[in-house]
Design an enzyme around this catalytic site. Structure first.
Site, PDB file in Angstrom:
ATOM      1  CE  LYS A   7      34.511  39.248  43.755  1.00 31.67           C
ATOM      2  NZ  LYS A   7      34.665  40.639  44.099  1.00 31.67           N
ATOM      3  CG  HIS A  95      40.430  38.622  43.640  1.00 32.49           C
ATOM      4  ND1 HIS A  95      39.807  39.467  44.534  1.00 32.49           N
ATOM      5  CD2 HIS A  95      39.690  38.647  42.517  1.00 32.49           C
ATOM      6  CE1 HIS A  95      38.723  39.981  43.958  1.00 32.49           C
ATOM      7  NE2 HIS A  95      38.632  39.497  42.730  1.00 32.49           N
ATOM      8  CD  GLU A 143      39.062  42.136  39.532  1.00 33.63           C
ATOM      9  OE1 GLU A 143      38.046  41.852  38.917  1.00 33.63           O
ATOM     10  OE2 GLU A 143      39.303  41.719  40.680  1.00 33.63           O
TER      11      GLU A 143
HETATM   12  O1  G3P Z   1      37.013  39.175  40.455  1.00 31.08           O
HETATM   13  C1  G3P Z   1      36.008  40.003  40.029  1.00 31.08           C
HETATM   14  C2  G3P Z   1      35.728  41.065  40.963  1.00 31.08           C
HETATM   15  O2  G3P Z   1      36.625  41.362  41.936  1.00 31.08           O
HETATM   16  C3  G3P Z   1      34.928  42.183  40.493  1.00 31.08           C
HETATM   17  O3  G3P Z   1      33.807  42.134  41.276  1.00 31.08           O
HETATM   18  O4  G3P Z   1      31.456  42.423  41.740  1.00 31.08           O
HETATM   19  O5  G3P Z   1      32.809  44.316  40.851  1.00 31.08           O
HETATM   20  O6  G3P Z   1      32.250  42.407  39.377  1.00 31.08           O
HETATM   21  P1  G3P Z   1      32.526  42.860  40.774  1.00 31.08           P
END
Ligand code: G3P
Length: 221
Positions: A7, A95, A143
């Site tokens: 990120k 994303h 996600e």
């Molecule tokens: O692209 C990975 C992301 O959106 C997840 O973030 O910090 O929850 O692992 P995180």
């Protein structure tokens, strides 16, 4: 497959990006887990892409997005050809933090991939995945937006993950992400049918990123 999305945290950009890439690079060079060597992908900030690939040519570096635009009169966009000229052959796409709302998203995925960049296409739900797999992306990642950065793993919603995986039976490289924090979460992800995970904060913000990386890789041993 382990996709580390750096990120644009202060802990993962500029000189701090270098610190994390040093750790990943050393790990990849020395790991005895042969099969993970080619399966760790690091998505670095767009601003760090060129020097990252120049300085870590053996790492699989991904962009955090790419645009179906041509080089030249495309201010602020990141054209496919630019990534390829850097030696970057992977990119995240759509994303949750960088959604692609275009009506031409399927055509864009196909065009970008036909030029040589493999896309890890993110989806927030099963319905979106069913639509986007039609473009045959290199990978699809589930996600749920509300869990991103929460430290509460997507695997705490096993029904949603299973539904997602089952809905796209012909898709290769199904990943899940959001809140994935430790080796147990990754073991659970694999049990639920994922090929791997996409994660950010657990690695970027770890007090000891080297130890965290080792922990995150173990489930793939
Ligand atoms: O692209 C990975 C992301 O959106 C997840 O973030 O910090 O929850 O692992 P995180």
């Amino acid at each position: 497959m382990l996709v580390l999305n750096l990120k644009t945290y202060s802990e993962s950009t500029g000189l701090n990006c270098k610190k994390l890439l040093d750790i990943v690079s050393e790990y990849v060079a020395n790991t005895k887990i042969e099969k993970i060597r080619d399966r760790i992908i690091v998505a670095v900030a767009q601003t760090d892409l060129f020097w990252a690939k120049q300085n870590y040519p053996d790492l699989i570096i991904a962009a955090q997005n790419v645009d179906n635009k041509v080089q030249g009169s495309s201010t602020g966009w990141v054209p496919v050809e630019t990534l390829l000229s850097y030696g970057v052959e992977y990119a995240l796409y759509n994303h949750s933090e960088h959604r692609m709302y275009s009506d031409s998203i399927l055509e864009d995925i196909k065009t970008i991939q036909s030029k040589g960049v493999k896309l890890i296409v993110c989806c927030e739900n099963t319905q979106e995945a069913v639509k986007l797999t039609a473009a045959n992306p290199f990978a699809i990642a589930y996600e749920p937006k509300d869990l991103i950065g929460s430290g509460i793993s997507v695997t705490t919603r096993p029904e949603s993950v299973s539904e997602f995986v089952k809905a796209i039976p012909t898709q290769k490289n199904i990943l899940i992400g959001a809140g994935v924090s430790n080796g147990d979460d990754i073991n659970k992800a694999v049990e639920l049918g994922a090929e791997g995970v996409l994660l950010a904060s657990a690695f970027v913000k770890a007090l000891d990123p080297k130890a965290k990386l080792d922990e995150l890789v173990q489930p793939f041993a």
